[in-house]
Motif scaffolding. Structure first.
Motif, PDB file in Angstrom:
ATOM      1  N   ILE A   1     -60.369   1.113 -12.789  1.00 36.23           N
ATOM      2  CA  ILE A   1     -61.471   1.609 -13.618  1.00 36.23           C
ATOM      3  C   ILE A   1     -60.984   2.806 -14.418  1.00 36.23           C
ATOM      4  O   ILE A   1     -60.441   3.761 -13.851  1.00 36.23           O
ATOM      5  N   ILE A   2     -61.188   2.749 -15.723  1.00 33.80           N
ATOM      6  CA  ILE A   2     -60.908   3.888 -16.594  1.00 33.80           C
ATOM      7  C   ILE A   2     -62.203   4.697 -16.694  1.00 33.80           C
ATOM      8  O   ILE A   2     -63.160   4.297 -17.371  1.00 33.80           O
TER       9      ILE A   2
ATOM     10  N   GLN B   1     -53.752  10.354 -21.097  1.00 31.60           N
ATOM     11  CA  GLN B   1     -55.119  10.643 -21.545  1.00 31.60           C
ATOM     12  C   GLN B   1     -56.172   9.951 -20.685  1.00 31.60           C
ATOM     13  O   GLN B   1     -57.366  10.168 -20.867  1.00 31.60           O
ATOM     14  N   VAL B   2     -55.731   9.130 -19.778  1.00 31.02           N
ATOM     15  CA  VAL B   2     -56.640   8.294 -18.989  1.00 31.02           C
ATOM     16  C   VAL B   2     -57.020   8.987 -17.684  1.00 31.02           C
ATOM     17  O   VAL B   2     -56.173   9.537 -16.986  1.00 31.02           O
ATOM     18  N   ILE B   3     -58.309   8.927 -17.358  1.00 31.46           N
ATOM     19  CA  ILE B   3     -58.800   9.371 -16.057  1.00 31.46           C
ATOM     20  C   ILE B   3     -59.272   8.130 -15.311  1.00 31.46           C
ATOM     21  O   ILE B   3     -60.072   7.352 -15.834  1.00 31.46           O
ATOM     22  N   GLY B   4     -58.776   7.949 -14.086  1.00 38.16           N
ATOM     23  CA  GLY B   4     -59.216   6.796 -13.301  1.00 38.16           C
ATOM     24  C   GLY B   4     -58.079   6.110 -12.585  1.00 38.16           C
ATOM     25  O   GLY B   4     -57.032   6.706 -12.328  1.00 38.16           O
ATOM     26  N   ALA B   5     -58.307   4.849 -12.251  1.00 37.68           N
ATOM     27  CA  ALA B   5     -57.325   4.054 -11.504  1.00 37.68           C
ATOM     28  C   ALA B   5     -56.877   2.887 -12.368  1.00 37.68           C
ATOM     29  O   ALA B   5     -57.662   2.339 -13.144  1.00 37.68           O
TER      30      ALA B   5
ATOM     31  N   LYS C   1     -51.594   3.391 -10.948  1.00 34.98           N
ATOM     32  CA  LYS C   1     -52.140   4.593 -10.319  1.00 34.98           C
ATOM     33  C   LYS C   1     -53.328   4.156  -9.476  1.00 34.98           C
ATOM     34  O   LYS C   1     -54.306   3.614  -9.985  1.00 34.98           O
ATOM     35  N   SER C   2     -53.220   4.371  -8.175  1.00 30.74           N
ATOM     36  CA  SER C   2     -54.297   4.059  -7.223  1.00 30.74           C
ATOM     37  C   SER C   2     -54.676   2.588  -7.227  1.00 30.74           C
ATOM     38  O   SER C   2     -55.789   2.233  -6.853  1.00 30.74           O
ATOM     39  N   SER C   3     -53.789   1.726  -7.664  1.00 31.67           N
ATOM     40  CA  SER C   3     -54.015   0.291  -7.630  1.00 31.67           C
ATOM     41  C   SER C   3     -52.650  -0.373  -7.497  1.00 31.67           C
ATOM     42  O   SER C   3     -51.711   0.004  -8.209  1.00 31.67           O
ATOM     43  N   PRO C   4     -52.499  -1.338  -6.603  1.00 30.64           N
ATOM     44  CA  PRO C   4     -51.157  -1.813  -6.248  1.00 30.64           C
ATOM     45  C   PRO C   4     -50.472  -2.616  -7.342  1.00 30.64           C
ATOM     46  O   PRO C   4     -51.107  -3.333  -8.119  1.00 30.64           O
ATOM     47  N   LEU C   5     -49.144  -2.488  -7.368  1.00 34.22           N
ATOM     48  CA  LEU C   5     -48.321  -3.266  -8.285  1.00 34.22           C
ATOM     49  C   LEU C   5     -46.915  -3.347  -7.695  1.00 34.22           C
ATOM     50  O   LEU C   5     -46.354  -2.342  -7.270  1.00 34.22           O
TER      51      LEU C   5
ATOM     52  N   THR D   1     -59.993  -1.940  -4.612  1.00 32.82           N
ATOM     53  CA  THR D   1     -59.132  -0.898  -5.165  1.00 32.82           C
ATOM     54  C   THR D   1     -59.845  -0.023  -6.182  1.00 32.82           C
ATOM     55  O   THR D   1     -59.206   0.753  -6.886  1.00 32.82           O
ATOM     56  N   VAL D   2     -61.172  -0.192  -6.278  1.00 29.34           N
ATOM     57  CA  VAL D   2     -61.973   0.696  -7.117  1.00 29.34           C
ATOM     58  C   VAL D   2     -63.107   1.259  -6.283  1.00 29.34           C
ATOM     59  O   VAL D   2     -63.434   0.738  -5.228  1.00 29.34           O
ATOM     60  N   GLU D   3     -63.719   2.348  -6.773  1.00 29.28           N
ATOM     61  CA  GLU D   3     -64.836   2.945  -6.036  1.00 29.28           C
ATOM     62  C   GLU D   3     -66.057   2.036  -6.111  1.00 29.28           C
ATOM     63  O   GLU D   3     -66.268   1.336  -7.067  1.00 29.28           O
TER      64      GLU D   3
END
Length: 614
Positions: free
Chosen positions: A103-104, A155-159, A178-182, A612-614
């Motif tokens: 989520i951005i 510039q992005v805030i989120g996962a 970021k905060s999400s698997p890869l 993987t998201v809130e």
């Protein structure tokens, strides 16, 4: 949530991408799509609302040639499931294609800024905002794609976990997380990209796990280059996967969930393997032993988890307090991270997650680490984010779990927590030698006892026909059985969509008893324990109000069998180990009711395996 697949190499990409999407469909299944660059350097996107098979039907007469591509199966966050909201998304010039998991959070601000600069949007997703931002920054700075991605992510805030293709550049995939698997799969002259290892294992067992805020540049015939969004070059060792392809197939079962229920005798043996000695006289978890002083001196243990893992944590609370005499609190990770909790340096935080990627649990771990607590992870997936972000931990070793409703991962978590409590209890001398040896013997008998419960499958299937069209269920348990009442209710509502609630049996008279009539099924976990007579009284109260009782009882129990309308007998074990047995018939009951209702058992509506998201 959502599944990402990518390929670059010498093979045709589309068949690999589609097979990968099928393997990842448990992560999200409301729409799917692919982006491929063909031999003429054309970048084409094909996508469809629905399952991966709907995408295949849509794309069957399209030009699918090309040896580089990315693909996505979606669990909707921003924007309803639709063709337009499905991934991949084009940039405005259609020179870029992007897929995204996460989520951005600041997408609305970015979208407004881009609209002011003349950009238009075809979807309601936050993902399209990101691909437009990358294109804008690329043009503004006259830079290459890697630099544009790097500047955009700052510039992005989120996962996010993303993968990007560029028209006219058939030799490169840019990806970041970021905060999400890869994970990157490394083959011979080819590379793979995926949310987890399941689409990769058929082709290679060599992988690179990306860390947060890392970007990987994957080019043909070159080693992958990993750089952070702040432009620091990183070096990663190539890891080897432990899973095998057969674990990802149904193996003759109608559903993965049923297969995974029946795998539990073997998965629990794997969980105990190497931890209980051959003589059955000692259990040792290396993650505990290596830090035993911290556990001996712990002021308090906090267990954080979500969903089914939270239920395992409740059982862990009972076990640790009984055998280790350490106060335990069990918290939903989503609440823990936002309520400004009191955490002291001599606290221990245990994070439990099947996937090891649960967003709320990862955020709670970060909060605990900042407060100076020692953090211990219990996870099933080797190389996942939670094992890499905790001080120590234990893997459950139960193999890939594909069914969205957790079964074997739950029992393996409870097994690890049991061994953990016994390991600490022995070191602290808070459990007697006699009790310790008795429990180790019983633990080793658990797989065979589960096998005997699984032999009741046909009986439970027949019983399920009686209750297929019930509108509500109540599950009751006391002591160690209370978390199983919660777990049983969760399994039923997850896959059958029947409303179900779990309660401590004694709380029934404080409200839920008002719901009981001759149409209300009550599942009572009523195995023989220290408060058995209290449970008998609770069942009598239900019967006095015409409730229909399905009782989970021990073999040879005549008292409750005479009271209940229906009963399922399971082997006798120690009270503290009973949850590992009593959950099995509840898993089967939920499964068969769902099948009777023609539900999609492995992929129930609105759910996904890894949150993987809130």
């Amino acid at each position: 949530m959502c599944g990402i697949v990518g390929y670059i190499g010498f093979r045709e990409a589309y068949p690999i991408l589609i097979k990968g999407l099928h393997r990842l469909e448990y992560r999200g299944y409301d729409s799917a799509g692919v982006a491929i660059i063909n031999s003429e350097n054309n970048l084409s996107i094909y996508k469809a609302k629905g399952r991966v098979q709907d995408l295949e039907e849509f794309a069957k007469d399209k030009d699918l040639s090309g040896t580089i591509g990315i693909a996505h199966t979606r669990w909707a966050t921003h924007g309803e499931p639709s063709n337009a909201n499905a991934h991949p998304h084009y940039s405005q010039s259609e020179s870029l294609a992007l897929i995204h998991n996460g989520i951005i959070e600041n997408y609305a601000v970015l979208k407004a800024e881009l609209k002011a600069k003349g950009y238009t949007f075809q979807s309601n997703t936050d993902t399209e905002v990101l691909v437009q931002l990358i294109e804008y920054i690329k043009k503004l700075n006259d830079c290459d794609l890697f630099t544009a991605v790097q500047l955009s992510l700052n510039q992005v805030i989120g996962a996010y976990a993303i993968a990007v293709l560029e028209k006219g550049n058939p030799d490169q995939i840019i990806a970041a997380r970021k905060s999400s698997p890869l994970v990157v799969g490394v083959g011979e002259g080819e590379f793979f990209l995926a949310s987890d290892a399941s689409p990769i294992i058929e082709f290679t067992n060599k992988v690179i796990y990306l860390d947060d805020e890392e970007i990987v540049v994957i080019k043909r015939n070159e080693e992958p280059k990993v750089v952070t969004i702040s432009n620091v070059r990183k070096t990663h060792k190539i890891a080897e996967l432990e899973m095998n392809l057969s674990q990802l197939e149904r193996g003759g079962y109608d559903h993965f969930m049923l297969k995974e229920i029946f795998e539990q005798p073997e998965t629990l043996r794997s969980c105990m393997s190497g931890r209980i000695n051959v003589e059955g006289t000692n259990v040792a978890l290396s993650g505990i032993i290596d830090h035993i002083d911290k556990f001996k001196k712990a002021r308090r243990i906090l267990i954080i988890a979500c969903g089914t893992s939270w239920h395992a944590g409740l059982i862990g609370e009972y076990l640790i307090e009984e055998f280790c005499r350490i106060p335990v609190e069990v918290e939903y990770a989503s609440e823990f991270r936002y309520r400004n909790p009191v955490i002291e340096p001599d606290d221990i935080v245990i994070a439990i997650s099947q996937s090891g990627e649960t967003a709320d649990s990862l955020a709670a771990i970060e909060l605990a680490r900042k407060a100076g607590a020692f953090v211990y992870g219990v996870c099933n997936v080797v190389g996942a984010s939670i094992p890499r972000n905790t001080d120590s931990g234990s893997y459950t070793h139960c193999g890939p779990e594909i069914g969205v409703a957790s079964t074997k991962a739950f029992t393996a978590q409870v097994m690890v927590l049991t061994m953990m409590a016994l390991t600490i209890g022995k070191e602290k001398a808070t459990v007697t030698d006699e009790r310790y040896l008795h429990l180790l013997k019983e633990l080793q008998n658990i797989p065979d006892k589960i096998t005997s419960i699984l032999a009741l499958n046909d009986k439970i299937k027949e019983l399920s026909l009686i209750f297929t069209y019930a509108h509500n269920f109540i599950y009751l348990g006391r002591g160690y059985s209370y978390p199983i009442a919660l777990e049983g209710a969760l399994k039923l509502k997850e896959i059958s969509y029947i409303h179900a609630e779990g309660y401590p049996a004694a709380e029934m008279k404080h409200g839920p008893i008002a719901l009981i009539d001759n149409e209300m099924p009550i599942v009572a976990i009523a195995t023989n324990n220290a408060i058995y007579e209290k449970v008998v009284s609770n069942i009598q109260e239900i019967k006095a109000r015409k409730g229909k009782v399905i009782a989970i009882i021990n073999e040879g129990d005549k008292s409750i069998k005479a009271l209940a309308d229906y009963s399922i007998e399971i082997p006798i074990t120690d009270e503290c180990l009973d949850p590992i047995l009593s959950c099995i018939p509840l898993q089967l009951l939920a499964y068969h009711i769902a099948v009777n209702k023609n539900r999609d058992v492995d992929m129930p509506r609105n759910l996904a395996k890894s949150v993987t998201v809130e």
